[in-house]
Scaffold this motif. Sequence first.
Motif, PDB file in Angstrom:
ATOM      1  N   UNK A  35       0.823  -1.219   0.000  1.00 57.85           N
ATOM      2  CA  UNK A  35       0.000   0.000   0.000  1.00 57.85           C
ATOM      3  C   UNK A  35       0.854   1.264   0.000  1.00 57.85           C
ATOM      4  N   UNK A  36       2.146   1.157   0.351  1.00 58.46           N
ATOM      5  CA  UNK A  36       3.041   2.318   0.333  1.00 58.46           C
ATOM      6  C   UNK A  36       3.327   2.706  -1.110  1.00 58.46           C
ATOM      7  N   UNK A  37       3.185   4.009  -1.411  1.00 60.80           N
ATOM      8  CA  UNK A  37       3.374   4.474  -2.785  1.00 60.80           C
ATOM      9  C   UNK A  37       4.581   5.400  -2.933  1.00 60.80           C
ATOM     10  N   UNK A  38       4.820   6.257  -1.946  1.00 59.84           N
ATOM     11  CA  UNK A  38       5.969   7.164  -2.036  1.00 59.84           C
ATOM     12  C   UNK A  38       6.266   7.720  -0.656  1.00 59.84           C
ATOM     13  N   UNK A  39       7.490   8.212  -0.483  1.00 52.92           N
ATOM     14  CA  UNK A  39       7.886   8.913   0.731  1.00 52.92           C
ATOM     15  C   UNK A  39       8.513  10.240   0.327  1.00 52.92           C
ATOM     16  N   UNK A  40       7.987  11.317   0.910  1.00 54.64           N
ATOM     17  CA  UNK A  40       8.479  12.662   0.610  1.00 54.64           C
ATOM     18  C   UNK A  40       9.161  13.213   1.857  1.00 54.64           C
ATOM     19  N   UNK A  41      10.401  13.639   1.684  1.00 56.53           N
ATOM     20  CA  UNK A  41      11.203  14.212   2.763  1.00 56.53           C
ATOM     21  C   UNK A  41      11.136  15.726   2.612  1.00 56.53           C
ATOM     22  N   UNK A  42      10.756  16.417   3.682  1.00 58.38           N
ATOM     23  CA  UNK A  42      10.538  17.859   3.584  1.00 58.38           C
ATOM     24  C   UNK A  42      10.952  18.534   4.887  1.00 58.38           C
ATOM     25  N   UNK A  62       0.164   6.624   0.704  1.00 60.42           N
ATOM     26  CA  UNK A  62      -0.356   5.262   0.579  1.00 60.42           C
ATOM     27  C   UNK A  62      -1.491   5.236  -0.440  1.00 60.42           C
ATOM     28  N   UNK A  63      -1.814   4.035  -0.875  1.00 56.22           N
ATOM     29  CA  UNK A  63      -2.866   3.899  -1.887  1.00 56.22           C
ATOM     30  C   UNK A  63      -4.260   4.044  -1.286  1.00 56.22           C
ATOM     31  N   UNK A  65      -6.288   4.187   2.837  1.00 60.70           N
ATOM     32  CA  UNK A  65      -6.098   4.194   4.289  1.00 60.70           C
ATOM     33  C   UNK A  65      -6.453   2.853   4.925  1.00 60.70           C
ATOM     34  N   UNK A  66      -7.609   2.325   4.596  1.00 62.19           N
ATOM     35  CA  UNK A  66      -8.045   1.081   5.232  1.00 62.19           C
ATOM     36  C   UNK A  66      -7.049  -0.034   4.978  1.00 62.19           C
ATOM     37  N   UNK A  67      -6.631  -0.187   3.736  1.00 63.01           N
ATOM     38  CA  UNK A  67      -5.675  -1.245   3.393  1.00 63.01           C
ATOM     39  C   UNK A  67      -4.326  -1.006   4.048  1.00 63.01           C
ATOM     40  N   UNK A  68      -3.902   0.252   4.093  1.00 64.82           N
ATOM     41  CA  UNK A  68      -2.600   0.572   4.673  1.00 64.82           C
ATOM     42  C   UNK A  68      -2.550   0.240   6.158  1.00 64.82           C
ATOM     43  N   UNK A  69      -3.603   0.596   6.896  1.00 67.00           N
ATOM     44  CA  UNK A  69      -3.599   0.335   8.333  1.00 67.00           C
ATOM     45  C   UNK A  69      -3.796  -1.140   8.642  1.00 67.00           C
ATOM     46  N   UNK A  70      -4.522  -1.849   7.783  1.00 68.96           N
ATOM     47  CA  UNK A  70      -4.611  -3.306   7.951  1.00 68.96           C
ATOM     48  C   UNK A  70      -3.243  -3.942   7.762  1.00 68.96           C
ATOM     49  N   UNK A  71      -2.543  -3.510   6.713  1.00 63.96           N
ATOM     50  CA  UNK A  71      -1.219  -4.075   6.432  1.00 63.96           C
ATOM     51  C   UNK A  71      -0.258  -3.819   7.587  1.00 63.96           C
ATOM     52  N   UNK A 101       6.368  11.090  10.900  1.00 61.32           N
ATOM     53  CA  UNK A 101       5.876  10.914   9.538  1.00 61.32           C
ATOM     54  C   UNK A 101       4.367  11.026   9.517  1.00 61.32           C
ATOM     55  N   UNK A 102       3.878  11.665   8.467  1.00 63.06           N
ATOM     56  CA  UNK A 102       2.452  11.867   8.258  1.00 63.06           C
ATOM     57  C   UNK A 102       1.993  10.915   7.159  1.00 63.06           C
ATOM     58  N   UNK A 103       0.819  10.333   7.344  1.00 64.24           N
ATOM     59  CA  UNK A 103       0.277   9.381   6.371  1.00 64.24           C
ATOM     60  C   UNK A 103      -0.830  10.060   5.570  1.00 64.24           C
ATOM     61  N   UNK A 104      -0.701   9.997   4.256  1.00 61.28           N
ATOM     62  CA  UNK A 104      -1.655  10.647   3.361  1.00 61.28           C
ATOM     63  C   UNK A 104      -1.880   9.741   2.160  1.00 61.28           C
ATOM     64  N   UNK A 105      -3.113   9.640   1.704  1.00 60.74           N
ATOM     65  CA  UNK A 105      -3.397   8.831   0.515  1.00 60.74           C
ATOM     66  C   UNK A 105      -3.021   9.608  -0.736  1.00 60.74           C
ATOM     67  N   UNK A 106      -2.861   8.887  -1.840  1.00 56.01           N
ATOM     68  CA  UNK A 106      -2.547   9.545  -3.109  1.00 56.01           C
ATOM     69  C   UNK A 106      -3.647  10.529  -3.496  1.00 56.01           C
TER      70      UNK A 106
END
Length: 300
Positions: A35-42, A62-63, A65-71, A101-106
């Motif tokens: 479900x991880x799609x990218x990581x942005x460093x800022x 992530x792609x 939220x539900x799938x990411x947190x299950x994984x 780190x902050x989690x955000x969907x595409x």
Amino acid sequence: MAETLQSLIAAEALQPVDPLVTDFARAIIAPFGETARAVIFYGSCLREAQLDGLMLDFYVIVSDYAAAYRAANKAGWMARANALIPPNVFPAAHGTLAAKYAVLSEADLARACSMQAGDVSVWARFAQPVRIVWSADTAAEARALDALCAAPVTLLRHAAPVADTASPDPLHIWRTGFTRTYGAELRAERGDRPDKVVDFAPDHYAAVGAAIAREVPDLAAMPRAEAERRWARLRARGKRLTVARLAKASFTFAGGIDYLAWKINRHAGTQITIRPWQRKWPLVAAVVLVPKLLKSGAVK
């Protein structure tokens, strides 16, 4: 031939970073699996050569939220909270480095960098130089780059109608934009911080601004009165969301109240000390602390 906005942003965002940062990013996304799609460093650490003792900032895209947190074997309510008030923020440590780190969907990333965003928190940060330190594939990288290209356009669309057109400073529109975005959140940084952001990379802002001017000819089309109304809404919503996100972080971010105190002390020159009861009841502590900081001027 003049460079395009896309090429300028890609050249900046795809630069290599310290391998320790890349390794850290890989460790953070490992629990999220496919479900991880990218990581942005800022953030300010991007401008630092010595990272030990600092708090790095990442966005994990992530792609879903539900799938990411299950994984990641995290509680289901976290996915719902992430969707309701994005993003969720978590602490992380890897070797000698620490981060949040902050989690955000595409989908939310694209929206949060566009004119449809309801607050400034994402596009204000991603209008600055950032790095894509990991991506799942070329499609994920391309979607992240599209959002990073939209962010500075969104900032300048908001800033151009309210900027002083008589200013001799060629970067005045950027300074106006960052000054307004800093005022649209509860921030502990001192008043000269927007200028420092621009002065760190003036050539970058000049080149990106020129590319946007070429590619977005109606940049200042929004009437000033409408722009001021938008900024007023962004300020009101942004400050409310800051408090709401802080409250949410008290459940997702172990030690979040200590981080808040460290951040404010670092940027505002205060000497806040967190007491044991505040660590035990971080939500109550945050509710008590924020009004005091606003009254004192440490947070604006």
